[in-house]
Write an enzyme that holds these catalytic residues in place. Structure first.
Site, PDB file in Angstrom:
ATOM      1  N   ARG A 126      -0.500  22.397 -10.780  1.00 11.71           N
ATOM      2  CA  ARG A 126       0.226  21.118 -10.646  1.00 11.71           C
ATOM      3  C   ARG A 126       0.995  20.996  -9.335  1.00 11.71           C
ATOM      4  NH1 ARG A 126       0.709  22.337 -16.185  1.00 11.71           N
ATOM      5  NH2 ARG A 126      -0.387  20.821 -17.489  1.00 11.71           N
ATOM      6  N   LYS A 148      -2.335  12.243   2.608  1.00  6.40           N
ATOM      7  CA  LYS A 148      -3.556  11.847   1.908  1.00  6.40           C
ATOM      8  C   LYS A 148      -4.493  13.049   1.792  1.00  6.40           C
ATOM      9  CE  LYS A 148      -3.972   6.882   2.742  1.00  6.40           C
ATOM     10  NZ  LYS A 148      -4.843   5.820   3.288  1.00  6.40           N
ATOM     11  N   GLU A 199      -9.224   7.292  16.771  1.00  3.43           N
ATOM     12  CA  GLU A 199      -8.028   7.053  15.966  1.00  3.43           C
ATOM     13  C   GLU A 199      -6.823   6.738  16.852  1.00  3.43           C
ATOM     14  OE1 GLU A 199      -7.850   6.670  12.817  1.00  3.43           O
ATOM     15  OE2 GLU A 199      -9.643   7.617  11.990  1.00  3.43           O
ATOM     16  N   LYS A 245       2.355   7.111  13.487  1.00  5.11           N
ATOM     17  CA  LYS A 245       1.939   7.279  12.093  1.00  5.11           C
ATOM     18  C   LYS A 245       3.111   7.710  11.217  1.00  5.11           C
ATOM     19  CE  LYS A 245      -1.467   8.844   8.878  1.00  5.11           C
ATOM     20  NZ  LYS A 245      -2.786   9.434   8.612  1.00  5.11           N
ATOM     21  N   GLU A 255       0.937   3.889   0.464  1.00  8.59           N
ATOM     22  CA  GLU A 255       0.094   2.731   0.748  1.00  8.59           C
ATOM     23  C   GLU A 255       0.171   1.714  -0.392  1.00  8.59           C
ATOM     24  OE1 GLU A 255      -3.693   2.951   3.248  1.00  8.59           O
ATOM     25  OE2 GLU A 255      -4.492   2.643   1.241  1.00  8.59           O
ATOM     26  N   ARG A 263       1.277   0.787   5.476  1.00  5.08           N
ATOM     27  CA  ARG A 263       0.311   1.841   5.767  1.00  5.08           C
ATOM     28  C   ARG A 263      -1.128   1.325   5.801  1.00  5.08           C
ATOM     29  NH1 ARG A 263       0.841   7.993   3.470  1.00  5.08           N
ATOM     30  NH2 ARG A 263      -1.003   8.827   4.508  1.00  5.08           N
ATOM     31  N   ASN A 267      -5.683   1.287   8.502  1.00  2.49           N
ATOM     32  CA  ASN A 267      -7.098   1.215   8.173  1.00  2.49           C
ATOM     33  C   ASN A 267      -7.878   0.288   9.100  1.00  2.49           C
ATOM     34  OD1 ASN A 267      -6.952   2.954   5.867  1.00  2.49           O
ATOM     35  ND2 ASN A 267      -5.953   1.285   4.768  1.00  2.49           N
ATOM     36  N   HIS A 270     -11.557   0.814   9.574  1.00  2.90           N
ATOM     37  CA  HIS A 270     -12.053   1.759   8.581  1.00  2.90           C
ATOM     38  C   HIS A 270     -12.913   1.125   7.490  1.00  2.90           C
ATOM     39  CE1 HIS A 270      -9.337   4.431  10.611  1.00  2.90           C
ATOM     40  NE2 HIS A 270      -9.654   5.425   9.811  1.00  2.90           N
ATOM     41  N   HIS A 274     -16.303   2.668   7.182  1.00  6.17           N
ATOM     42  CA  HIS A 274     -16.744   3.418   6.000  1.00  6.17           C
ATOM     43  C   HIS A 274     -18.059   2.880   5.450  1.00  6.17           C
ATOM     44  CE1 HIS A 274     -12.502   5.149   4.943  1.00  6.17           C
ATOM     45  NE2 HIS A 274     -13.098   5.789   5.922  1.00  6.17           N
ATOM     46  N   HIS A 296     -16.980  10.457  12.090  1.00  8.43           N
ATOM     47  CA  HIS A 296     -15.992   9.516  11.553  1.00  8.43           C
ATOM     48  C   HIS A 296     -15.419   8.621  12.648  1.00  8.43           C
ATOM     49  CE1 HIS A 296     -12.711   7.872   9.204  1.00  8.43           C
ATOM     50  NE2 HIS A 296     -11.845   8.303  10.104  1.00  8.43           N
TER      51      HIS A 296
END
Length: 393
Positions: A126, A148, A199, A245, A255, A263, A267, A270, A274, A296
């Site tokens: 956990r 993330k 980025e 950031k 987000e 946030r 993207n 993205h 994606h 990416h």
């Protein structure tokens, strides 16, 4: 005189420092000492197979000097290996070492390694501490900062076809520290370095809207030094991008999908990117199909161009915004068009699978002016298609 830099991510009791500079991996000792004093006796180190052994050896030397036993697991990072099967294997490995709740996980590698290590840390017992040691420019300025974590999920569609959905499973799990050693960038090939610049350019194109107005102009001013990966310039580039950031994450850690901003602005490029990143036949150089698939950062570069052109169609954005972006991307050696794209209908459908889609609506980040973007819902399909058409070679 030390050229080391640091940026603090202000998240109250979950806040942490990002250490930046040449040789700063040695500061791992200072990060681990208080953990050892609180009972840490083991470290689980997930290593990117492309990272020179000397850096993993340095981590082992540091842990041993503190009386911490380290167990290393090595993966070759690909989007397909960023899977539930790899996650399970890593969980079984860490459990076999007797890793306790106070023992840290250490990620040494790029974004895929960092995402997997972070998710293992978030879920094993956990939650155990994780230290991110990014070794790619992309992971230094983006993936390692903000908490993330997760992996991709492969699904079978009703027609029997398969899709790889990026980062569909994951959790927010902030690191104890991020150590961005600029020396590790020397291990990257030119294509990987350029991918990371994407980025940084993304940050520049949202910078004025998030309180970092000077970033885009600074990057343009130093574009030659950035494109040649001058070490001192790279350290400042990482610091400036991480600062942007960090400030965004501090205001919107998880987000918040109820607000169109925060946030989610990170993207930019993205959602379009994606949709094409996991298409295995796409090459960044239309004349050289052997370079497929896209990295990416290459997909994000193409996605940013598509977003600009979609904004022109949807809201009359000044075309010079997209033209400036294309000029910068070309200077950085990044693609602005790609061959072999499927139909617009297929691409828009792939956008709807993006993890940022909600209630069957496609959320996309588009520019409104130089350095400013907004998040829009239900952009006209014709505008999304115009974006994809703009990047077709």
């Amino acid at each position: 005189m030390s050229n080391d830099r640091s940026v603090h991510v202000d998240l109250a009791d979950r806040g942490y420092d990002i250490l930046i500079g040449s040789g700063v991996l040695s500061k791992l000792e200072a990060v681990l000492k208080p953990m050892h004093s609180k009972g840490a006796r083991r470290a689980f180190v997930l290593v990117d197979s492309g990272v020179p052994d000397s850096f993993a050896d340095q981590i082992t030397t540091i842990t041993q000097s503190l009386g911490i036993d380290s167990s290393l697991a090595t993966i070759t990072p690909t989007e397909s290996i960023k899977s539930i099967q790899t996650y399970q294997s890593l969980l079984e490995h860490i459990a076999s070492t007797g890793h306790s709740r106070v023992d840290p996980v250490i990620a040494l590698g790029g974004g895929i390694v960092g995402d997997l290590a972070g998710f293992v840390a978030s879920s094993y017992r956990r939650g155990v501490p994780v230290i991110q040691c990014p070794t790619t420019l992309l992971s230094m300025v983006d993936a390692s900062v903000g908490g993330k974590t997760g992996f991709n999920l492969r699904i079978t569609n009703p027609d029997g076809s398969e899709d790889l959905l990026k980062n569909l499973v994951g959790a927010f799990w902030q690191p104890q520290c991020v150590i961005a050693d600029i020396n590790t960038l020397d291990s990257l090939d030119l294509r990987q370095r350029r991918s990371g610049l994407s980025e940084c350019i993304k940050h520049g194109f949202i910078s004025a809207g998030v309180g970092h107005e000077g970033l885009l102009d600074w990057m343009i001013q130093h574009l030659d030094a950035i494109s040649s990966f001058d070490p001192a310039t790279m350290a400042e580039l990482v610091e400036r991008n991480v600062a942007l950031k960090a400030s965004v994450v501090a205001l919107d850690e998880r987000e918040d999908t109820s607000k169109l901003g925060g946030r989610m602005l990170l993207n930019f490029g993205h959602t379009f990117g994606h949709a094409i990143e996991t298409l295995e036949n796409l090459s960044p150089d239309p004349s050289n199909p052997s370079l497929a698939p896209l990295h990416h950062g290459e997909a994000v570069a193409l996605g940013m161009v598509a977003a600009c052109r979609a904004a022109e169609h949807a809201s009359g954005l000044d075309p010079e915004i997209g033209n400036e972006l294309i000029s910068i991307l070309k200077h950085a050696g990044l693609p602005v068009q790609v061959g072999g794209l499927p139909s617009n209908q297929d691409l828009v459908e792939r956008m709807s699978h993006d993890k940022k889609a909600t209630a069957n609506t496609i959320r996309v980040v588009i520019p409104t002016s130089r350095g400013k973007c907004i998040v829009v819902e239900d952009a006209p399909v014709e505008s999304l298609e115009a974006g994809f058409d703009a990047i077709r070679a």
